[in-house]
Design an enzyme around this catalytic site. Sequence first.
Site, short mmCIF file in Angstrom:
data_model
loop_
_atom_site.label_atom_id
_atom_site.label_comp_id
_atom_site.label_asym_id
_atom_site.label_seq_id
_atom_site.Cartn_x
_atom_site.Cartn_y
_atom_site.Cartn_z
N GLU A 17 64.81 -12.76 -46.81
CA GLU A 17 63.98 -11.66 -46.29
C GLU A 17 64.79 -10.39 -46.49
OE1 GLU A 17 60.98 -11.75 -45.14
OE2 GLU A 17 60.72 -13.90 -44.86
N CYS A 58 63.15 -3.09 -41.34
CA CYS A 58 62.72 -3.46 -42.69
C CYS A 58 61.29 -3.01 -42.93
CB CYS A 58 62.86 -4.96 -42.90
SG CYS A 58 62.08 -5.92 -41.62
N GLY A 101 71.07 -10.04 -50.78
CA GLY A 101 70.17 -11.19 -51.01
C GLY A 101 70.25 -11.69 -52.44
N LYS A 119 75.84 -17.14 -38.65
CA LYS A 119 76.75 -16.00 -38.80
C LYS A 119 75.98 -14.70 -38.61
CE LYS A 119 78.02 -12.98 -41.80
NZ LYS A 119 78.40 -11.88 -40.92
N GLU A 134 65.47 2.31 -50.52
CA GLU A 134 65.46 2.10 -49.07
C GLU A 134 66.57 2.94 -48.44
OE1 GLU A 134 66.79 -1.69 -47.38
OE2 GLU A 134 64.98 -1.69 -46.14
N GLY A 190 68.62 -9.60 -44.84
CA GLY A 190 69.53 -8.47 -45.04
C GLY A 190 69.06 -7.64 -46.21
N SER A 191 69.98 -6.93 -46.82
CA SER A 191 69.60 -6.02 -47.90
C SER A 191 69.27 -6.79 -49.18
CB SER A 191 70.74 -5.04 -48.16
OG SER A 191 71.86 -5.76 -48.63
N GLN A 233 76.47 4.07 -42.35
CA GLN A 233 75.02 4.21 -42.49
C GLN A 233 74.63 5.68 -42.36
OE1 GLN A 233 73.14 1.98 -43.63
NE2 GLN A 233 71.19 3.05 -43.38
P1 NAD Z 1 73.45 -6.72 -45.29
O1 NAD Z 1 72.84 -7.30 -46.51
O2 NAD Z 1 74.57 -5.78 -45.45
O3 NAD Z 1 74.00 -7.88 -44.33
C1 NAD Z 1 73.17 -8.91 -43.84
C2 NAD Z 1 74.04 -10.09 -43.44
O4 NAD Z 1 74.63 -10.64 -44.62
C3 NAD Z 1 75.19 -9.74 -42.51
O5 NAD Z 1 75.41 -10.80 -41.59
C4 NAD Z 1 76.38 -9.64 -43.47
O6 NAD Z 1 77.63 -9.87 -42.87
C5 NAD Z 1 76.04 -10.75 -44.47
N1 NAD Z 1 76.65 -10.59 -45.80
C6 NAD Z 1 77.11 -9.45 -46.38
N2 NAD Z 1 77.56 -9.72 -47.62
C7 NAD Z 1 77.37 -11.05 -47.83
C8 NAD Z 1 77.61 -11.92 -48.93
N3 NAD Z 1 78.14 -11.47 -50.06
N4 NAD Z 1 77.28 -13.22 -48.81
C9 NAD Z 1 76.70 -13.69 -47.67
N5 NAD Z 1 76.46 -12.90 -46.59
C10 NAD Z 1 76.78 -11.60 -46.66
O7 NAD Z 1 72.25 -6.05 -44.47
P2 NAD Z 1 72.33 -5.23 -43.11
O8 NAD Z 1 72.90 -3.88 -43.40
O9 NAD Z 1 72.97 -6.05 -42.04
O10 NAD Z 1 70.78 -5.10 -42.74
C11 NAD Z 1 69.94 -4.12 -43.25
C12 NAD Z 1 69.08 -4.68 -44.35
O11 NAD Z 1 68.35 -5.81 -43.89
C13 NAD Z 1 68.01 -3.70 -44.83
O12 NAD Z 1 67.94 -3.74 -46.24
C14 NAD Z 1 66.73 -4.25 -44.23
O13 NAD Z 1 65.55 -3.91 -44.92
C15 NAD Z 1 66.99 -5.71 -44.27
N6 NAD Z 1 66.14 -6.41 -43.31
C16 NAD Z 1 65.10 -7.15 -43.79
C17 NAD Z 1 64.24 -7.80 -42.92
C18 NAD Z 1 63.09 -8.63 -43.42
O14 NAD Z 1 62.61 -9.46 -42.68
N7 NAD Z 1 62.62 -8.44 -44.64
C19 NAD Z 1 64.44 -7.68 -41.54
C20 NAD Z 1 65.51 -6.90 -41.09
C21 NAD Z 1 66.36 -6.27 -41.97
#
Ligand code: NAD
Length: 495
Positions: free
Chosen positions: A251, A285, A234, A176, A386, A229-230, A332
């Site tokens: 991550e 990130c 997470g 997804k 962040e 993701g965030s 954003q």
């Molecule tokens: P996000 O957490 O909003 O979304 C990430 C993914 O999770 C998306 O596909 C989203 O649809 C899904 N999602 C959202 N809510 C969910 C839930 N309740 N259950 C399951 N899945 C859900 O993050 P974003 O805005 O897409 O990305 C930015 C964030 O990602 C930043 O915090 C960044 O630091 C982090 N990031 C981390 C790394 C790393 O390797 N550490 C790499 C890239 C981005």
Amino acid sequence: MAIRTYKNFIDGKWVASSSGKTFDNINPANKKEILGRFQKSNANDLNNAVKSAVKAQECWRNLPAPKRGEILFRVGELLIKHKESLAQDMTREMGKVLNETRGDVQEAIDLTYYTAGEGRRLQGETVPSELNNKFCMTVRMPVGVVAAITPWNFPIAIPSWKLIPALICGNTVVFKPASDTPLSAYRFVKLFEEAGLPPGVLNFITGTGTEIGEPLVEHHNINLVSFTGSTDTGAKVAHKCAWNMKQYSLEMGGKNAIIVMDDANLDLAVEGVIWGAFGTTGQRCTACSRVIVHKKVLKKFTNLLLKRTKALRLGDGLKNTTDVGPLINEAQRQKVLGYCKVGVGEGAKLLLGGNVFKNGKCRNGFFFEPTLFAGVSPKMRIAQEEIFGPVLSILECKSLENAVEIVNDSRFGLSSAIYTQDVNRAFKAIEKLDTGLTYINSSTIGAEVQLPFGGTKGTGNGHREAGTTALEIFTEWKSVFVDYSGTLQKAQIED
Ligand code: NAD
């Protein structure tokens, strides 16, 4: 031109969602441009995708790993063949400049070649037994069905970090992607189909985090959730996985810092800070959002940095005159604007930027001015949270110890860097900085796929993607004991 509608990929077929609904994928550099319509999937689609991955499990795990590798090497070849058009589409839907989207695809190529080779390794161990006529070894087993949930800032590279290791290890996958970048994800999945991946081994569904992400994490047939993701999302994923006794790899966010010591090559440090803070419009990130400068060079460094930041050119990432593209979406942009107001309210000195950018051809995009704050103290929110945008805080330090203390005073622990000519200071920094990645005389950005990637504290949960450590996420260990004595031998009990 008619707007194309893209479908989900389930059990080897491209299918529309039973919801009958779609969502638009827009260009963040020009919100009037709709790049395509994607399926707004529902629980029914999700169930079908998981069912298909479960059905394909047996066959895929039984295919010898070198054969699985052959298919993945073909994916690598196709990535190379289509690199330029994948990069162009990625810039259109994500906004970062073409050189960076080419780099995103290149990272997927590197990861694919590196990891497909694991098909001929996937090594275990042989170890001595405490008994005669007994042989002990470990073998790697697939975990089962993997849910891969990814963000929008690396639309192909991050999915590759999950899909390729998951597949080489014999798992099947439900993927997804983020709703802001489904086109790159779709194109990546098409390459697996073209490479001859059997039906059901990789399934792709688009939809929101709440409608698809959450139920996917909760689904009883998902064995492992691989999430990037965030940190807030997470944490939700972790709760659900813990409750349902699933494995999970996270991550998450970062608040990365560069230390500039009084002996640093300042011109080199400025280049590293500019790349770290404003590359990908600060939406990495590993982006540098704090620069911690020794008080002896603070004034000189700040002047150099200010001059260099003022020269950055905003625009459409497809143009080779552009240095900094747009933010991903309006939400954003409002978040970044909100943090700039917070910074001013906290008493930081706004040296440059701090506002949305709507000039000329940028008026229809989500652009934001590259922003510099000086006089930032370590406890301010702009130094702790962040922001994920082109906003850099400058902090002062008195010594290396003081700088390390400031870097480590964070809930995150992804990337750190130090500019110094002194090898003793460099090694002290490597030892003391509490982050998963540390760079010496280089920016916070620059990971390579053959090394582990991930962070400490609120950035991760102890796993590392890429390198050989990815195998620890996507396999289960089995310990095997072969007794060829022909008698009942009892470990711990026999003499
Ligand atoms: P996000 O957490 O909003 O979304 C990430 C993914 O999770 C998306 O596909 C989203 O649809 C899904 N999602 C959202 N809510 C969910 C839930 N309740 N259950 C399951 N899945 C859900 O993050 P974003 O805005 O897409 O990305 C930015 C964030 O990602 C930043 O915090 C960044 O630091 C982090 N990031 C981390 C790394 C790393 O390797 N550490 C790499 C890239 C981005």
